[in-house]
Scaffold this motif. Structure first.
Motif, PDB file in Angstrom:
ATOM      1  N   THR A 355     -79.012  46.829   6.431  1.00 27.69           N
ATOM      2  CA  THR A 355     -77.665  47.144   5.981  1.00 27.69           C
ATOM      3  C   THR A 355     -76.626  46.689   7.001  1.00 27.69           C
ATOM      4  O   THR A 355     -76.884  46.645   8.193  1.00 27.69           O
ATOM      5  N   CYS A 356     -75.452  46.357   6.482  1.00 30.00           N
ATOM      6  CA  CYS A 356     -74.336  46.024   7.357  1.00 30.00           C
ATOM      7  C   CYS A 356     -73.365  47.205   7.350  1.00 30.00           C
ATOM      8  O   CYS A 356     -73.508  48.155   6.576  1.00 30.00           O
ATOM      9  N   ALA A 357     -72.359  47.148   8.218  1.00 27.03           N
ATOM     10  CA  ALA A 357     -71.425  48.274   8.363  1.00 27.03           C
ATOM     11  C   ALA A 357     -70.686  48.560   7.062  1.00 27.03           C
ATOM     12  O   ALA A 357     -70.480  49.728   6.701  1.00 27.03           O
ATOM     13  N   LEU A 358     -70.287  47.514   6.340  1.00 26.76           N
ATOM     14  CA  LEU A 358     -69.566  47.725   5.088  1.00 26.76           C
ATOM     15  C   LEU A 358     -70.458  48.406   4.060  1.00 26.76           C
ATOM     16  O   LEU A 358     -70.006  49.257   3.292  1.00 26.76           O
ATOM     17  N   GLN A 359     -71.743  48.054   4.039  1.00 26.45           N
ATOM     18  CA  GLN A 359     -72.655  48.702   3.099  1.00 26.45           C
ATOM     19  C   GLN A 359     -72.791  50.193   3.395  1.00 26.45           C
ATOM     20  O   GLN A 359     -72.897  51.014   2.477  1.00 26.45           O
ATOM     21  N   LYS A 360     -72.775  50.560   4.678  1.00 25.77           N
ATOM     22  CA  LYS A 360     -72.844  51.979   5.031  1.00 25.77           C
ATOM     23  C   LYS A 360     -71.609  52.721   4.530  1.00 25.77           C
ATOM     24  O   LYS A 360     -71.704  53.855   4.049  1.00 25.77           O
ATOM     25  N   ILE A 361     -70.451  52.082   4.651  1.00 25.20           N
ATOM     26  CA  ILE A 361     -69.217  52.705   4.162  1.00 25.20           C
ATOM     27  C   ILE A 361     -69.299  52.914   2.654  1.00 25.20           C
ATOM     28  O   ILE A 361     -68.955  53.981   2.135  1.00 25.20           O
ATOM     29  N   ILE A 362     -69.782  51.899   1.945  1.00 22.01           N
ATOM     30  CA  ILE A 362     -69.878  51.984   0.488  1.00 22.01           C
ATOM     31  C   ILE A 362     -70.914  53.010   0.071  1.00 22.01           C
ATOM     32  O   ILE A 362     -70.746  53.702  -0.941  1.00 22.01           O
ATOM     33  N   GLN A 363     -71.983  53.135   0.836  1.00 22.15           N
ATOM     34  CA  GLN A 363     -72.957  54.175   0.542  1.00 22.15           C
ATOM     35  C   GLN A 363     -72.319  55.555   0.657  1.00 22.15           C
ATOM     36  O   GLN A 363     -72.579  56.458  -0.147  1.00 22.15           O
ATOM     37  N   ASN A 364     -71.451  55.714   1.659  1.00 27.98           N
ATOM     38  CA  ASN A 364     -70.722  56.970   1.815  1.00 27.98           C
ATOM     39  C   ASN A 364     -69.797  57.229   0.634  1.00 27.98           C
ATOM     40  O   ASN A 364     -69.697  58.354   0.139  1.00 27.98           O
ATOM     41  N   VAL A 365     -69.122  56.169   0.150  1.00 27.19           N
ATOM     42  CA  VAL A 365     -68.245  56.301  -1.015  1.00 27.19           C
ATOM     43  C   VAL A 365     -69.067  56.693  -2.245  1.00 27.19           C
ATOM     44  O   VAL A 365     -68.667  57.561  -3.036  1.00 27.19           O
ATOM     45  N   GLU A 366     -70.215  56.063  -2.393  1.00 31.83           N
ATOM     46  CA  GLU A 366     -71.096  56.357  -3.521  1.00 31.83           C
ATOM     47  C   GLU A 366     -71.559  57.816  -3.489  1.00 31.83           C
ATOM     48  O   GLU A 366     -71.521  58.517  -4.509  1.00 31.83           O
ATOM     49  N   ASP A 367     -71.976  58.282  -2.318  1.00 33.59           N
ATOM     50  CA  ASP A 367     -72.406  59.677  -2.173  1.00 33.59           C
ATOM     51  C   ASP A 367     -71.251  60.642  -2.449  1.00 33.59           C
ATOM     52  O   ASP A 367     -71.437  61.701  -3.068  1.00 33.59           O
ATOM     53  N   ALA A 368     -70.056  60.273  -1.971  1.00 28.93           N
ATOM     54  CA  ALA A 368     -68.883  61.119  -2.198  1.00 28.93           C
ATOM     55  C   ALA A 368     -68.549  61.202  -3.683  1.00 28.93           C
ATOM     56  O   ALA A 368     -68.194  62.278  -4.196  1.00 28.93           O
ATOM     57  N   ALA A 369     -68.660  60.082  -4.389  1.00 33.11           N
ATOM     58  CA  ALA A 369     -68.400  60.077  -5.827  1.00 33.11           C
ATOM     59  C   ALA A 369     -69.417  60.951  -6.560  1.00 33.11           C
ATOM     60  O   ALA A 369     -69.058  61.686  -7.492  1.00 33.11           O
ATOM     61  N   ASP A 370     -70.685  60.886  -6.135  1.00 31.60           N
ATOM     62  CA  ASP A 370     -71.707  61.754  -6.739  1.00 31.60           C
ATOM     63  C   ASP A 370     -71.355  63.225  -6.539  1.00 31.60           C
ATOM     64  O   ASP A 370     -71.483  64.043  -7.450  1.00 31.60           O
ATOM     65  N   GLN A 371     -70.907  63.572  -5.322  1.00 38.50           N
ATOM     66  CA  GLN A 371     -70.543  64.958  -5.034  1.00 38.50           C
ATOM     67  C   GLN A 371     -69.328  65.388  -5.852  1.00 38.50           C
ATOM     68  O   GLN A 371     -69.268  66.509  -6.368  1.00 38.50           O
ATOM     69  N   ALA A 372     -68.350  64.493  -5.986  1.00 31.10           N
ATOM     70  CA  ALA A 372     -67.159  64.809  -6.775  1.00 31.10           C
ATOM     71  C   ALA A 372     -67.516  65.020  -8.239  1.00 31.10           C
ATOM     72  O   ALA A 372     -66.973  65.916  -8.906  1.00 31.10           O
ATOM     73  N   MET A 373     -68.437  64.213  -8.754  1.00 28.42           N
ATOM     74  CA  MET A 373     -68.870  64.386 -10.147  1.00 28.42           C
ATOM     75  C   MET A 373     -69.644  65.694 -10.312  1.00 28.42           C
ATOM     76  O   MET A 373     -69.589  66.327 -11.372  1.00 28.42           O
ATOM     77  N   GLN A 374     -70.353  66.105  -9.263  1.00 32.44           N
ATOM     78  CA  GLN A 374     -71.037  67.392  -9.313  1.00 32.44           C
ATOM     79  C   GLN A 374     -70.024  68.536  -9.395  1.00 32.44           C
ATOM     80  O   GLN A 374     -70.212  69.490 -10.148  1.00 32.44           O
TER      81      GLN A 374
END
Length: 454
Positions: A355-374
């Motif tokens: 993974t690159c640094a940008l992918q880690k940021i996007i993974q965080n965004v993805e996890d945050a979106a999952d939590q928001a949908m929860q």
């Protein structure tokens, strides 16, 4: 004792780079407005000269362009919804913030904000029920939860300060601007502070009593959620509710470029105007131009234009080009994939190696979106909010094809199932999110064996 509007020390630390970032993202106009903060007045430079130098300075928008380009890469393909997203939530995601943005657009803009400022947040809010009494009444009236994009500069404070509580935050203070009617043809913006607790909310506004101004409670109420439905998104995480812009050094380099470019522009203006030098011409008035002559009785008299060679100008140009190269490199480094194990077993057991640094940021965004949908699901009594997928295969060595090849080898070697392979290919946007595993199995059965296969 502080009032409800006072920003806490922790929130101030979270915001310490915001002025710099806002100036750079605002462009030339905002940088000029910042004046001496980012373009110093040099010793011996009079006010008139500085004012003129500031008025003609222009910004090379390296920081803003880099943020735009990098944050757009993950959203070059649509955000995909997992099969576990409840049917009830899906239409809400087409207007996820009740202002016309779908989930893809909302996440794209909040990613850009987190990339630029280092921090952003999603508050999952629910409209005031008013006279609606039951959940059925709310559903019939179309009242439902929605996302609110929270800018880092609107975060005033939170409790507990160290966020060690297993139950999450007990209090969150956010600065808001509310538009209210002002006569028949206008509106006015009113500043207020929203204080969220576990199952409670308050709004505070400033009131005047004589010559005294103070913040007083405006409204309050309770909610059906016993948690604070707020999700932080980090650019570069330093700790819970603490972050920094991932390209902060690029921002400082951009300010250096702003200053260097201004110096060079000023030098070019000075050096491009030849200086008339005269010697032993006496006190006679001098007129320069066609049809005029200058007379002197002295054998040592002289008159000429003096021009500077321009070596310093070339050095300044090279310094600017070097700075621009450094800024490009700083932005590109977020796309460099970390070196590490490349075998199938290593990749399956530890995806962090690829993974690159940008992918880690996007993974965080993805996890945050999952939590928001929860949180959205919890507002309406759904057990699960489901998961989404954001395109992340944009590493510098064509990571999408490389990871697909690794997954294929993994399923052939028995490390993962064919269904998992299908899901991972779908998550990487190689397959449409509409193609389910069950439908694909039915199609394979109808297709029959490949030609040449016994």
């Amino acid at each position: 004792m502080t009032d409800v509007r006072t920003q806490s020390a922790e929130a101030a630390k979270l915001n310490e780079d915001c002025a710099l970032i806002a100036a750079l993202l605002g462009g030339t106009k905002t940088m000029r407005a910042a004046g001496k903060r980012y373009l110093p007045q040099w010793p011996g430079e009079d006010d008139a000269s500085y004012t003129l130098r500031l008025a003609v300075a222009t910004l090379f928008p390296a920081y803003a362009r880099t943020i735009d380009v990098l944050s757009a890469k993950p959203f070059s393909k649509p955000v995909t919804l997992g099969e576990d997203v409840p049917e009830r939530l899906k239409p809400w995601l087409q207007n996820v913030d009740l202002s016309g943005r779908d989930l893809h657009s909302f996440l794209s803009e909040i990613t850009q904000e987190a990339m630029g400022y280092g921090f952003a947040g999603i508050l999952v809010d629910f409209p005031k029920a008013g006279n609606l009494v039951t959940k059925a009444d709310e559903q019939a009236a179309g009242v439902r939860p929605y996302f609110v994009q929270v800018h880092v500069q609107n975060v005033l404070g939170w409790l507990p300060k160290n966020a060690t509580s297993l139950d999450g935050l007990t209090q969150l203070r956010l600065l808001e601007s509310v538009s209210e009617p002002n006569g028949d043809f206008d509106t006015k913006e009113i500043e207020q502070v929203r204080v969220l607790g576990r199952g409670t909310w308050q709004t505070w506004r400033q009131s005047e009593t004589g010559s005294k101004k103070e913040w007083t409670l405006h409204e309050e109420g309770v909610t059906s959620l016993k948690i604070i439905p707020f999700v932080p998104i980090y650019g570069k995480r330093l700790g819970y509710m603490q972050a920094t812009p991932p390209l902060l050094e690029l921002a400082h380099s951009n300010v250096e470029h702003w200053q260097t470019k201004s110096d060079r522009q000023n030098a070019l203006h000075v050096l491009s105007v030849p200086i008339l030098f005269t010697k032993m011409l006496g006190d006679n008035a001098i007129t320069v131009g066609a049809g005029f002559a200058v007379k002197s009785e002295s054998p040592d008299a002289d008159m000429k234009y003096v021009e500077i060679s321009g070596a310093a100008v070339e050095a300044g140009r090279k310094a600017l080009l070097d700075l621009e190269d450094q800024m490009r490199q700083a932005g590109a480094e977020l796309l460099i994939v970390k070196p590490g194990g490349t075998s199938v077993a290593q990749t399956v057991s530890d995806n962090e190696q690829g993974t690159c640094a940008l992918q880690k940021i996007i993974q965080n965004v993805e996890d945050a979106a999952d939590q928001a949908m929860q949180f959205m699901a919890q507002w309406v009594g759904e057990p699960e909010g489901g998961h989404i997928g954001i395109y992340k295969e944009f590493g510098t060595f064509n990571l999408a094809q490389a990871s697909a090849d690794v997954l294929l080898k993994a399923v052939q070697g028995g490390f993962i199932s064919k269904e998992t392979f299908h899901e991972e290919m779908q998550r990487r946007a190689f397959l449409s999110p509409d193609v389910s595993w069950e439908d694909e199995q039915d199609r394979l059965q109808l297709q029959g064996p490949d030609l040449g296969v016994l």
